[in-house]
Write a protein that holds these residues in place. Structure first.
Motif, PDB file in Angstrom:
ATOM      1  N   ASN A  29     -49.742 -23.244 -51.953  1.00  0.00           N
ATOM      2  CA  ASN A  29     -51.144 -23.434 -52.544  1.00  0.00           C
ATOM      3  C   ASN A  29     -51.197 -21.924 -53.420  1.00  0.00           C
ATOM      4  N   ARG A  70     -49.000 -22.220 -56.498  1.00  0.00           N
ATOM      5  CA  ARG A  70     -49.700 -22.997 -57.512  1.00  0.00           C
ATOM      6  C   ARG A  70     -50.793 -22.480 -58.326  1.00  0.00           C
ATOM      7  N   ILE A  71     -51.680 -21.741 -57.612  1.00  0.00           N
ATOM      8  CA  ILE A  71     -52.755 -21.092 -58.063  1.00  0.00           C
ATOM      9  C   ILE A  71     -52.588 -20.195 -58.992  1.00  0.00           C
ATOM     10  N   ARG A 119     -49.649 -19.546 -60.519  1.00  0.00           N
ATOM     11  CA  ARG A 119     -48.977 -20.463 -61.770  1.00  0.00           C
ATOM     12  C   ARG A 119     -49.986 -20.933 -62.872  1.00  0.00           C
ATOM     13  N   GLY A 120     -51.425 -21.300 -62.221  1.00  0.00           N
ATOM     14  CA  GLY A 120     -52.170 -21.833 -63.189  1.00  0.00           C
ATOM     15  C   GLY A 120     -52.960 -20.723 -63.735  1.00  0.00           C
ATOM     16  N   ALA A 121     -52.969 -19.645 -63.072  1.00  0.00           N
ATOM     17  CA  ALA A 121     -53.755 -18.420 -63.665  1.00  0.00           C
ATOM     18  C   ALA A 121     -52.857 -17.754 -64.852  1.00  0.00           C
ATOM     19  N   GLY A 122     -51.581 -18.072 -64.993  1.00  0.00           N
ATOM     20  CA  GLY A 122     -50.793 -17.609 -66.057  1.00  0.00           C
ATOM     21  C   GLY A 122     -50.263 -16.116 -66.203  1.00  0.00           C
ATOM     22  N   ARG A 176     -60.093 -19.959 -54.631  1.00  0.00           N
ATOM     23  CA  ARG A 176     -59.455 -21.352 -55.175  1.00  0.00           C
ATOM     24  C   ARG A 176     -58.352 -22.061 -53.931  1.00  0.00           C
ATOM     25  N   THR A 206     -49.377 -11.874 -59.691  1.00  0.00           N
ATOM     26  CA  THR A 206     -48.871 -12.691 -60.825  1.00  0.00           C
ATOM     27  C   THR A 206     -47.490 -13.312 -60.045  1.00  0.00           C
ATOM     28  N   THR A 248     -41.360 -29.352 -55.762  1.00  0.00           N
ATOM     29  CA  THR A 248     -42.394 -30.371 -56.366  1.00  0.00           C
ATOM     30  C   THR A 248     -41.769 -31.688 -56.057  1.00  0.00           C
TER      31      THR A 248
END
Length: 138
Positions: free
Chosen positions: A36, A39-40, A42-45, A57, A93, A106
């Motif tokens: 998790n 994944r968080i 990765r979404g943050a960039g 989150r 990061t 995945t």
């Protein structure tokens, strides 16, 4: 105190899904909570997030986010960097290794989702998602 049948069913279903997802992740050497976090991030960039933002989150709250983040750094799945202006602020990061790991795990997680939810119609799934959101108070 007697637990209502519906609540018992929700708890049991959550436990089954948690167990199967954890088993799907076992070969990769990460936990569901670590997944998790990855994944968080990765979404943050590329700008990343601080520990407090990660904690906010997370799907399930954990008591020691700094230690969780530290373990992921030791595994070289994330990188942490201190702000030179404010040494208390640390940004995490995801690394290329962390991104590759997410790609690798995945398919196994999608297989769990398909096995458990694939036989439900999209209408039923939408209703389930809406109902669960209502239960959470979202």
């Amino acid at each position: 105190m007697r637990v209502a049948p519906m609540l018992r069913a929700l708890i049991r279903t959550a436990a089954v899904l948690d167990h199967q997802m954890s088993e799907a992740l076992r070969p990769s050497g990460i936990t569901l909570t670590q997944y998790n976090v990855l994944r968080i991030l990765r979404g943050a960039g590329p700008s990343g997030l601080c520990g407090r933002e990660i904690a906010e989150r997370l799907v399930a709250r954990v008591p020691d986010v700094p230690r969780l983040v530290e373990r992921l750094e030791v595994m070289r799945l994330i990188r942490r960097e201190r702000d030179p202006e404010d040494r208390r602020h640390v940004t995490a990061t995801i690394t290329p290794k962390g991104l590759r790991l997410l790609e690798e795990v995945t398919p196994g997680l999608e297989a769990v989702e398909q096995a458990r939810l694939g036989r439900l119609s999209s209408r039923t799934l939408d209703g389930l998602i809406e109902g669960l959101a209502a239960v959470r108070g979202a």
